[in-house]
Design a protein around this motif. Structure first.
Motif, PDB file in Angstrom:
ATOM      1  N   VAL A   1      -2.463   0.375   7.774  1.00  0.00           N
ATOM      2  CA  VAL A   1      -2.493   1.354   6.825  1.00  0.00           C
ATOM      3  C   VAL A   1      -3.807   2.378   7.052  1.00  0.00           C
ATOM      4  O   VAL A   1      -3.826   3.598   6.931  1.00  0.00           O
ATOM      5  N   GLU A   2      -4.955   1.593   7.180  1.00  0.00           N
ATOM      6  CA  GLU A   2      -6.445   2.226   7.592  1.00  0.00           C
ATOM      7  C   GLU A   2      -6.228   3.011   8.868  1.00  0.00           C
ATOM      8  O   GLU A   2      -6.883   3.997   8.985  1.00  0.00           O
TER       9      GLU A   2
ATOM     10  N   TYR B   1       0.866  -1.215  -0.057  1.00  0.00           N
ATOM     11  CA  TYR B   1       0.195   0.023   0.180  1.00  0.00           C
ATOM     12  C   TYR B   1       0.878   1.285   0.088  1.00  0.00           C
ATOM     13  O   TYR B   1       2.099   1.302   0.464  1.00  0.00           O
ATOM     14  N   ILE B   2       0.402   2.408  -0.667  1.00  0.00           N
ATOM     15  CA  ILE B   2       1.056   3.646  -0.658  1.00  0.00           C
ATOM     16  C   ILE B   2       0.001   4.541  -0.059  1.00  0.00           C
ATOM     17  O   ILE B   2      -1.033   4.494  -0.538  1.00  0.00           O
ATOM     18  N   ILE B   3       0.584   5.268   0.815  1.00  0.00           N
ATOM     19  CA  ILE B   3      -0.401   6.594   1.487  1.00  0.00           C
ATOM     20  C   ILE B   3      -0.130   7.780   0.921  1.00  0.00           C
ATOM     21  O   ILE B   3       1.208   8.052   0.859  1.00  0.00           O
TER      22      ILE B   3
ATOM     23  N   TRP C   1      -0.295  16.567  -4.007  1.00  0.00           N
ATOM     24  CA  TRP C   1      -0.361  15.295  -3.260  1.00  0.00           C
ATOM     25  C   TRP C   1       1.067  15.203  -2.642  1.00  0.00           C
ATOM     26  O   TRP C   1       1.937  15.370  -3.545  1.00  0.00           O
ATOM     27  N   ALA C   2       0.999  14.711  -1.573  1.00  0.00           N
ATOM     28  CA  ALA C   2       2.369  14.305  -0.914  1.00  0.00           C
ATOM     29  C   ALA C   2       2.339  12.606  -0.744  1.00  0.00           C
ATOM     30  O   ALA C   2       1.431  12.333  -0.254  1.00  0.00           O
ATOM     31  N   THR C   3       3.554  11.871  -0.657  1.00  0.00           N
ATOM     32  CA  THR C   3       3.590  10.455  -0.518  1.00  0.00           C
ATOM     33  C   THR C   3       4.375  10.108   0.732  1.00  0.00           C
ATOM     34  O   THR C   3       5.462  10.863   0.983  1.00  0.00           O
ATOM     35  N   LEU C   4       3.821   9.176   1.653  1.00  0.00           N
ATOM     36  CA  LEU C   4       4.603   8.791   2.794  1.00  0.00           C
ATOM     37  C   LEU C   4       5.658   8.123   2.315  1.00  0.00           C
ATOM     38  O   LEU C   4       5.650   7.279   1.572  1.00  0.00           O
ATOM     39  N   LYS C   5       6.805   8.605   3.015  1.00  0.00           N
ATOM     40  CA  LYS C   5       8.014   7.950   2.910  1.00  0.00           C
ATOM     41  C   LYS C   5       8.624   6.896   3.739  1.00  0.00           C
ATOM     42  O   LYS C   5       8.196   6.829   5.047  1.00  0.00           O
ATOM     43  N   THR C   6       8.571   5.554   3.205  1.00  0.00           N
ATOM     44  CA  THR C   6       9.018   4.402   4.093  1.00  0.00           C
ATOM     45  C   THR C   6      10.257   3.878   3.790  1.00  0.00           C
ATOM     46  O   THR C   6      10.493   3.729   2.710  1.00  0.00           O
TER      47      THR C   6
ATOM     48  N   GLU D   1      -3.788   0.673  -3.221  1.00  0.00           N
ATOM     49  CA  GLU D   1      -3.320  -0.813  -3.080  1.00  0.00           C
ATOM     50  C   GLU D   1      -2.588  -1.061  -4.663  1.00  0.00           C
ATOM     51  O   GLU D   1      -3.170  -0.832  -5.592  1.00  0.00           O
ATOM     52  N   LYS D   2      -1.380  -1.621  -4.266  1.00  0.00           N
ATOM     53  CA  LYS D   2      -0.535  -2.024  -5.413  1.00  0.00           C
ATOM     54  C   LYS D   2      -0.160  -3.475  -5.399  1.00  0.00           C
ATOM     55  O   LYS D   2      -0.391  -4.260  -4.163  1.00  0.00           O
TER      56      LYS D   2
END
Length: 544
Positions: free
Chosen positions: A34-35, A5-7, A19-24, A255-256
């Motif tokens: 994730v939820e 998953y990508i948040i 949009w900004a994406t969570l860095k993991t 979801e990927k």
């Protein structure tokens, strides 16, 4: 495949949302977790912890060489490498323009990116006249990187007369020739254009120990992109200041699934061959054509897929000639050939070193070839003529069964032959089977080769030009076409599948099934070009 998953969060500044994406460090695989993160982000603020803006200069793309011409033509027009090189050959040899034979491009089998001084001078003058001094760099741009020896003294592929613009040749060249010439012309001219300028932005946002990243880009100066006629469009983000807080407008997850590496396309295979040093500009297209012709590969939805025969050949050869099928060996051999050409190595020394190991592998293979064949060909079926075991063999037309007592018994049948049909042999009246030959499908007596009875495989549609029937045929390279059983007296032929439906506009007895740009099937009258949508439930022979 694994699910992850990508948040993402949607933030806003001065009315601009982005949009900004969570860095993991590791992929997020637990949906519950994730939820939980998504719920914790609602009605929160993020703090800008980092913001950077910088400008980049983008160097013009180099002119085309053999490999990149084939790749671009495949990607843009879905041309096969063979078709691309055939068109380029004719553009090089000359086409008729205003009653004169004109060679429009330079030699097309080259791995050089060099342009002659005369060509550069002409191109720079054209840029200045057509696009202005802003699009002309102070000095010519050199695209050669040095290192690898290129073949001969050839230039990159370029127009012989830069002033012959693609627009000036509209209506004077066939459509496909126009596409290839325009591709070559634009890349050659744009290769001497000004650098483009881009502004790149990157920002980090912090909230509850989580770091989100947003990136943006915008074009400041078009430069060579304008000459290409392909202006890139980017997503940008606003100016930000470290320490400022922004509202989270929305939060979501995507979801990927992990995917295996994609299969090669013709373009990506040529690019890989060039990168690994396999082959030369003159061999890329023939290599692919050989793989198709020998049915080692086939094309499915634009991707290259190995056939069963391809897998078998690979398994047999790789395990027994590992050295010469090693990618590094091919690249090394190319280097050694260059060194022979330049005088650094002697041909006999290189050949002797190669042949010593190869001859030993070849001798071992020849000694064991009978056992290899028997292992691959053995089946549990028996010959209907003599009762001996049948062997499964391969030819360039596909798999077939053959009697193990050949040449005493000459029984064969295609492996893909369908069940016995209700057709009767015109010679002996025995049943017939439907087989696939090198020229297409046909019916053959079950007693072949004892009985030579055959019948054409027809579509059950009367020929629109005579009293014959339409049959499906294959051209030498495997392309399907349709003709008449009365050939050569009747010359009816089409590459599109005939349908037994009468044209409502002119009354022609058949329509042809064609595919539109978006894959939609439609019917077209070959006589008056009347087009209709295909309806699956039309009754045979009905008018539309």
């Amino acid at each position: 495949k694994e699910t992850y998953y990508i948040i993402k969060i949607l933030v806003s500044k001065d009315g601009k949302n982005f949009w900004a994406t969570l860095k993991t460090d590791e992929p997020l695989k637990e949906k519950v977790k994730v939820e939980g993160i998504i719920n914790s982000l609602k009605d929160r603020k993020v703090t800008v912890s980092f913001f950077e803006k910088r400008q980049l200069k983008i160097k013009p793309y180099p002119p085309l060489k053999t490999s990149t011409l084939q790749q671009e033509a495949s990607k843009r027009f879905r041309f096969s490498p063979g078709k691309t090189m055939s068109i380029a050959q004719k553009l090089y040899e000359g086409v008729e323009i205003d009653g004169k034979n004109v060679g429009l491009i330079t030699y097309m089998r080259t791995d050089s990116l060099r342009l002659s001084e005369k060509a550069v001078y002409a191109i720079r003058n054209l840029i200045k006249e057509q696009f202005g001094t802003a699009y002309l760099p102070p000095t010519p741009i050199n695209h050669e990187t040095g290192g690898k020896l290129v073949q001969g003294a050839h230039e990159a592929i370029r127009p012989t007369q830069p002033n012959l613009t693609p627009e000036s040749l509209i209506g004077k060249l066939e459509s496909d020739f126009q596409k290839i010439y325009e591709l070559i012309w634009k890349r050659a001219i744009a290769s001497q254009g000004s650098y483009a300028q881009e502004e790149v932005k990157e920002s980090n946002f912090e909230v509850d120990g989580l770091t989100f990243v947003a990136r943006g880009k915008k074009l400041i100066f078009e430069g060579f992109y304008r000459i290409l006629g392909e202006i890139p469009h980017y997503e940008d983000i606003p100016e930000l200041n470290k320490g400022e807080q922004l509202d989270i407008i929305d939060a979501k997850y995507e979801e990927k699934e992990t995917e295996p590496p994609p299969r090669y396309t013709e373009a990506s295979l040529i690019r890989t061959m060039e990168h690994l040093g396999i082959g030369r500009p003159s061999t890329y297209a023939p290599t692919l054509e050989t793989l198709y012709e020998r049915k080692y590969i086939k094309k499915e939805r634009g991707y290259l897929v190995p056939t069963e025969l391809g897998f078998q050949v690979n398994d047999i050869l790789i395990s027994r000639f590992r050295d010469i099928f090693e990618v590094k060996f091919t690249a090394k051999m190319e280097e050694e050939l260059d060194e022979i050409e330049s005088g650094k190595k002697k041909a006999l020394e290189v050949l002797e070193k190669f042949y010593t190991g190869f001859s030993e592998d070849l001798k071992s293979f020849e000694e064991n070839i009978k056992g290899i064949k028997e292992e691959l060909q053995r089946t549990e079926e028996t010959c209907p003529l003599c009762g001996s075991p049948l062997l499964l063999k391969w030819s360039k037309y596909g798999k077939f069964y053959a009697c193990s007592r050949y040449p005493e018994c000459k029984y064969t049948r295609p492996a893909e032959a369908s069940e016995v049909t209700d057709k009767k042999c015109p010679i002996c009246q025995k049943p017939m089977i439907l087989v696939e030959g090198k020229k297409g499908k046909y019916y053959r007596c079950v007693d072949y080769p004892k009985c030579k009875g055959i019948l054409p495989y027809t579509l059950g549609i009367k020929c629109p030009e005579c009293d014959g029937e339409i049959v499906e045929r294959k051209a030498p390279k495997g392309k399907v076409f349709y003709g008449c059983t009365n050939y050569p007296e009747c010359k009816f032929i089409t590459s599109h599948k005939p349908v037994d439906i009468k044209c409502s506009a002119c009354g022609y007895p058949i329509m042809l099934e064609k595919k539109g740009r978006k894959g939609k099937i439609y019917l077209e009258c070959p006589n008056c070009k009347n087009k209709i949508e295909k309806e699956e439930k039309n009754e045979k022979g009905s008018d539309l």
